[in-house]
Structures are given as C-alpha cells and as structure tokens.
Design a protein around this motif. Structure first.
Motif, PDB file in Angstrom:
ATOM      1  N   PHE A 218     -38.490  93.063  89.791  1.00  0.00           N
ATOM      2  CA  PHE A 218     -38.223  93.989  90.561  1.00  0.00           C
ATOM      3  C   PHE A 218     -38.366  93.586  92.187  1.00  0.00           C
ATOM      4  N   GLY A 219     -39.278  92.994  92.459  1.00  0.00           N
ATOM      5  CA  GLY A 219     -39.210  92.365  93.837  1.00  0.00           C
ATOM      6  C   GLY A 219     -38.122  91.435  94.076  1.00  0.00           C
ATOM      7  N   LEU A 220     -37.683  90.566  93.323  1.00  0.00           N
ATOM      8  CA  LEU A 220     -36.728  89.774  93.427  1.00  0.00           C
ATOM      9  C   LEU A 220     -35.297  90.514  93.652  1.00  0.00           C
ATOM     10  N   GLY A 221     -35.134  91.614  92.662  1.00  0.00           N
ATOM     11  CA  GLY A 221     -33.718  92.257  92.757  1.00  0.00           C
ATOM     12  C   GLY A 221     -33.969  93.008  94.075  1.00  0.00           C
ATOM     13  N   LEU A 222     -34.765  93.614  94.620  1.00  0.00           N
ATOM     14  CA  LEU A 222     -34.996  94.209  96.045  1.00  0.00           C
ATOM     15  C   LEU A 222     -34.659  93.230  97.136  1.00  0.00           C
ATOM     16  N   LEU A 223     -35.325  92.071  96.805  1.00  0.00           N
ATOM     17  CA  LEU A 223     -35.159  90.942  98.012  1.00  0.00           C
ATOM     18  C   LEU A 223     -33.667  90.497  98.022  1.00  0.00           C
ATOM     19  N   THR A 224     -32.966  90.305  96.862  1.00  0.00           N
ATOM     20  CA  THR A 224     -31.586  90.046  96.899  1.00  0.00           C
ATOM     21  C   THR A 224     -30.711  91.108  97.480  1.00  0.00           C
ATOM     22  N   LEU A 225     -31.140  92.446  97.011  1.00  0.00           N
ATOM     23  CA  LEU A 225     -30.312  93.555  97.945  1.00  0.00           C
ATOM     24  C   LEU A 225     -30.414  93.431  99.230  1.00  0.00           C
TER      25      LEU A 225
END
Length: 533
Positions: A218-225
């Motif tokens: 989830f953190g990686l998804g937010l970071l990518t966004l």
C-alpha cells in the motif's frame, strides 16, 4: 481555500488509521510497513535529489549526519540513548513543521495561472503518510495530547504558508534552508529506519511479515502515485535526476532483468546451482551468475561485457586456486528451478537492485561534483566495503552510473569490484590473497583507462515491451515484499545486520535488558538462515 482544507483533513487521517491499525500486532506491522516504504521512499527518491540540486555535494554530509549522528551518540553515550533518540525525533518533527509552511505556499503557487494543479494534489496526498507517521511516532512516547498538538501546529503553519506574503516564503525557500532541511531529512530517515518504542512487538518467527508486506505494498502504491503526480506537474520535472529519471531507468532495465531471471532458472535446471561441490562453479555464480552478463552485454555493450568476463575470470581463478571461501553462502536451496530463479534469487537481488538505482540517482546527480575518475572510484570503494553486492545489483549500479555520465573507469571498477570487494569477504582472505585481488583490480583500472569500452551497440526495446517488463518486475518484487516484509527485505543490504536491529530501550530494569539481548541473539540466528549469495 479548498486545497488548504483538504490538506488539513488529510493530516487527520493519521489518528484514524492509527486507531484502527494499532488494535493488533499484525495490523501494527502493516502500518509499520506502510510508513517505512511510503515515507522512506519519498525521502530517497524525491526529496534528496531536490536537496542535492540546490545544495550540492555537501548536502549528503548533512543527511548522513542526521542519519548516523544519533546512532553514534547512542553508542557513545548508551546511558542517554533515550534522550538522544528523543532529540532526534524532536528535530524530525521540527523539520516537518517547517516544511508545512512551504507546503502551504506550494498550494498557492498551484492556483496561479500556468501552473499545474497536480502540484497541490501531490501536496495533499503526501500529507497522508506524514499524518500517519506523526501519530505513529509521537503517541506511544508523549501521548495523545502532544501528538494532537503537533497535528494542530502543522495545520496552523500550513495556513500561515498559504496566507503568508511572498517575503516569508522567500526566507523559507529551499535555497536558504537547504542544509537544515538535509540534516532534518536525515533525522527523519533515522526515525523511520529504527522503530520507535511501542512498536517493537515480538515477532520471532516472522508471524506478521505478511501483514508488514501488505502495508508496504500500500505504501508503494501511494509512493508511485505521488511520484507520478510530481513527474506530471512539478516545476522540476524536467531535471535529469529525480522521480522521472528513476522511472526511466526502471523501464529500460526491467525487461532485461526478467530475461536474467529466466537464465538463472535455466542454469539451475541444468545443474549449475549454488550447492555445486566445485568451488570454481560456486565462484562463477557469485561473481557473474552468469545471468548478470546478459545485462552488461545488452545495455552496456559488447566491450564492457568482454571486459567483465575477462576480469571476473581472473578474479574467479585467483579465488579458486587459493581456496578462498565465499562469504554468505546459500544456507538452503529450493527444489524447483522456478522457485530459485523467480523466488529465492528475486528475494536476494531485489534489495540490491533498488539500492543501486537509488544510490546512482543520488551520487550520480549533476550537482554532485564527482567528475574526477579517481574520486569516483574512491567513493565507490567506500560504498562497497561495508556491503556485499550481488552480481545483478553490481551490474545495475554500473548501468545507472553510466546513464548518469560517470567515467568508464568507475563503471568498469563497479563491474569487477562490487561482487567481491567487501569487509566480509576480505576477512576470509589472508594478506597475500588480498594483495593479489588488489593487483587484479588495479590492472583492470589501468585497462579501463587506456581502452575505450563504451559502445553504441546496445539494445533498444519498444515502449510496450519496457512497460510489460516493468509490470512483471513490480509483481516479482511485490511478492518478495509480501514474503519477507520491508525490514527483512532491506536487512540483507548490510553485513552487520545487528545495526538495523537498533532499538531504544525505555525500560531500565535488568530483566527487560536481558530479554532484549536474548531476542537480539535469536534474531541474528534467524537472519543467518536468510543470507544471500
């Protein structure tokens, strides 16, 4: 005004998330993984390159001072380690408070004609992990009242930045506070890397690693966004380093990296395995794979590949003939070839590949004056010694440095030295063997200085293939994060894993101290079974 309200509401999600996720050890591990990846990644990939752009090479010194200064102080003054950690925490919170003023100013700029609203949206989105992190760090140590006060102060200072005149924003600009922000950034990294008191739940058997992995995804998804928003709307998006360059490197490397994992799977099926009784074959796998040679050949060119083959062959012959043992040998081997190539090898190489890209994005930054080849080699030597790069990580680092414009001497040195030159490996060698290894590396540097190794004959794949390769790599690395959790995933980067198991003991009883010592010993024993080649 709507942007200001939205940014304040985003901060309030911190207490809500904390209240829900702190209800169990597994959920708390998930929250830890989310903060570890989102906030740590934002600092390394986005904030640090921007600080380097404005402050130059000396910025790295202040960042390292912020990261390692508190740890060194706690070791020197162990009796006052709690005070040192609290001071570091205070510095990190103070830096975030200062940064909120510039956030408010950024939202004003985003509303001006000609600027993208993605900038304001990015500010609002990155407040989510910040709000969670504030509550996660402060509530266990100082209580709800002070944590709430800090959030309220952040909202107030955001409003100050939003309504302040241009003069105040100029005084707090990055150019005027770059070294302070670099030190504070290092302090934030220190706090993120070392779990605060109150989050050290017992997990001796890796019971909650899956939940930590879910949180990290989830953190990686937010970071990518956030990084995609920055690429699309930030005024510095055209800079050659930062999130845009990082994404470009990933797109170029990913399909070839997938091919390397296929080669590793095939050679395992054909009998070339880490458990081979032949020391020569084990050294071949440690130095070259040989899957790492594919990346060099296709992306750096045939001359670099030939140079790497000859150089690693000389090193391998030396190590085999003098019977040098390999540091960190494989403790266990999977039965299936797919389990090795797309499981175990991914687990071992993924942290090194990410580290190599982040490292090249920092030390290869145009603002870092490292044009001198001798200085470049010296910096790389300082990087290699405390670590033990895998062969894929070494090649990716060499490739990223080449894309950053570093000299071919530094690139060649990385190809030869990174997989073998480490403190752990040197401890297994006598001084004669060390001298002979140094002689081979020195000869390699002399050859790289005299012979042109760069080539225009490199592989250029269609964008659709690059995107497909990146999707596959994201899935493979994401599965590795799920299996290991973010902290164990990255703990492989250092020989001395104990340094990453850093804790701040707020209890003074002897019983608790003994219990911590026992758990540290057991953790070290467990980590021994996860060493990578």
């Amino acid at each position: 005004m709507l942007y200001l309200i939205a940014s304040c509401i985003a901060l309030l999600f911190g207490p809500l998330f904390y209240r829900y996720f702190s209800s169990g050890s597994g959920l708390q591990k998930g929250l830890d993984g989310f903060i570890f990846v989102s906030l740590g990644g934002l600092v390394l990939i986005h904030i640090l390159p921007e600080l380097l752009e404005h402050g130059g090479f000396i910025t790295l010194f202040f960042v390292l001072l912020g990261v390692w200064g508190p740890t060194a102080s706690e070791k020197l003054f162990h009796r006052y380690s709690t005070i040192t950690h609290n001071i570091t925490l205070l510095l990190g919170i103070g830096g975030l408070l200062l940064h909120t003023i510039t956030d408010g100013g950024a939202m004003v700029l985003a509303q001006q004609e000609g600027n993208s609203t993605l900038l304001a949206l990015g500010v609002i989105m990155h407040r989510l992990p910040v709000g969670v992190a504030i509550w996660w760090l402060l509530k266990p140590q100082v209580g709800t009242r002070w944590a709430s006060a800090v959030l309220a102060a952040m909202m107030a200072l955001t409003a100050v930045g939003y309504f302040a005149g241009e003069h105040l924003l100029t005084q707090l600009s990055l150019e005027n506070t770059v070294y302070l922000q670099a030190f504070v950034t290092g302090s934030i990294l220190h706090v993120v890397l070392h779990q605060p008191h109150g989050h050290q739940q017992e997990d001796k058997h890796g019971k909650y690693q899956y939940q930590a992995g879910i949180g990290s995804l989830f953190g990686l998804g937010l970071l990518t966004l956030l990084l995609l928003m920055d690429t699309g709307g930030h005024e510095h998006a055209h800079q050659p380093h930062g999130s845009e360059q990082f994404l470009s490197w990933l797109l170029t490397i990913s399909p070839i990296l997938v091919g390397s994992y296929f080669i590793a799977t095939s050679r395992f099926a054909l009998g070339l395995r880490p458990s081979s009784p032949s020391l020569a074959l084990r050294w071949l796998q440690r130095l070259a794979g040989p899957e790492a040679l594919l990346i060099t050949l296709l992306l750096l060119g045939p001359w670099f590949a030939l140079y790497q083959v000859i150089g690693l062959l000389a090193i391998g012959l030396l190590m085999t003939m003098t019977q040098v043992k390999i540091t960190d040998p494989h403790p266990s081997i999977p039965d299936s070839a797919l389990g090795f190539g797309f499981g175990q090898l991914v687990d071992r190489s993924a942290p090194w590949i990410i580290l190599s890209l982040v490292l090249a994005n920092l030390i290869g930054h145009p603002s870092v004056p490292l044009e001198n080849p001798a200085l470049q080699v010296f910096i790389l030597l300082l990087v290699f010694l405390p670590m033990r790069f895998c062969n894929l990580g070494a090649v990716i680092l060499a490739l990223a440095l080449a894309y950053s414009g570093w000299s071919q001497i530094a690139i060649a040195f990385t190809l030869l030295a990174a997989p073998v030159l480490s403190i752990g490996q040197l401890k297994l060698m006598n001084w004669k063997q060390g001298l002979m290894l140094g002689g081979i590396l020195l000869a390699g540097l002399m050859v790289a200085d005299q012979v042109v190794l760069s080539s225009t004959v490199t592989l250029q794949l269609p964008d659709t293939v690059n995107v497909l390769g990146l999707v596959i790599i994201i899935l493979l690395f994401g599965a590795s994060l799920l299996r290991l959790g973010p902290r164990q995933f990255l703990s492989r980067l250092m020989i001395n894993i104990k340094s990453t198991s850093h804790h701040h003991d707020h209890a003074s009883s002897h019983e608790n101290s003994a219990g911590h010592s026992h758990s540290h010993a057991k953790a070290n024993h467990t980590e021994h079974h996860h060493k990578h080649q």
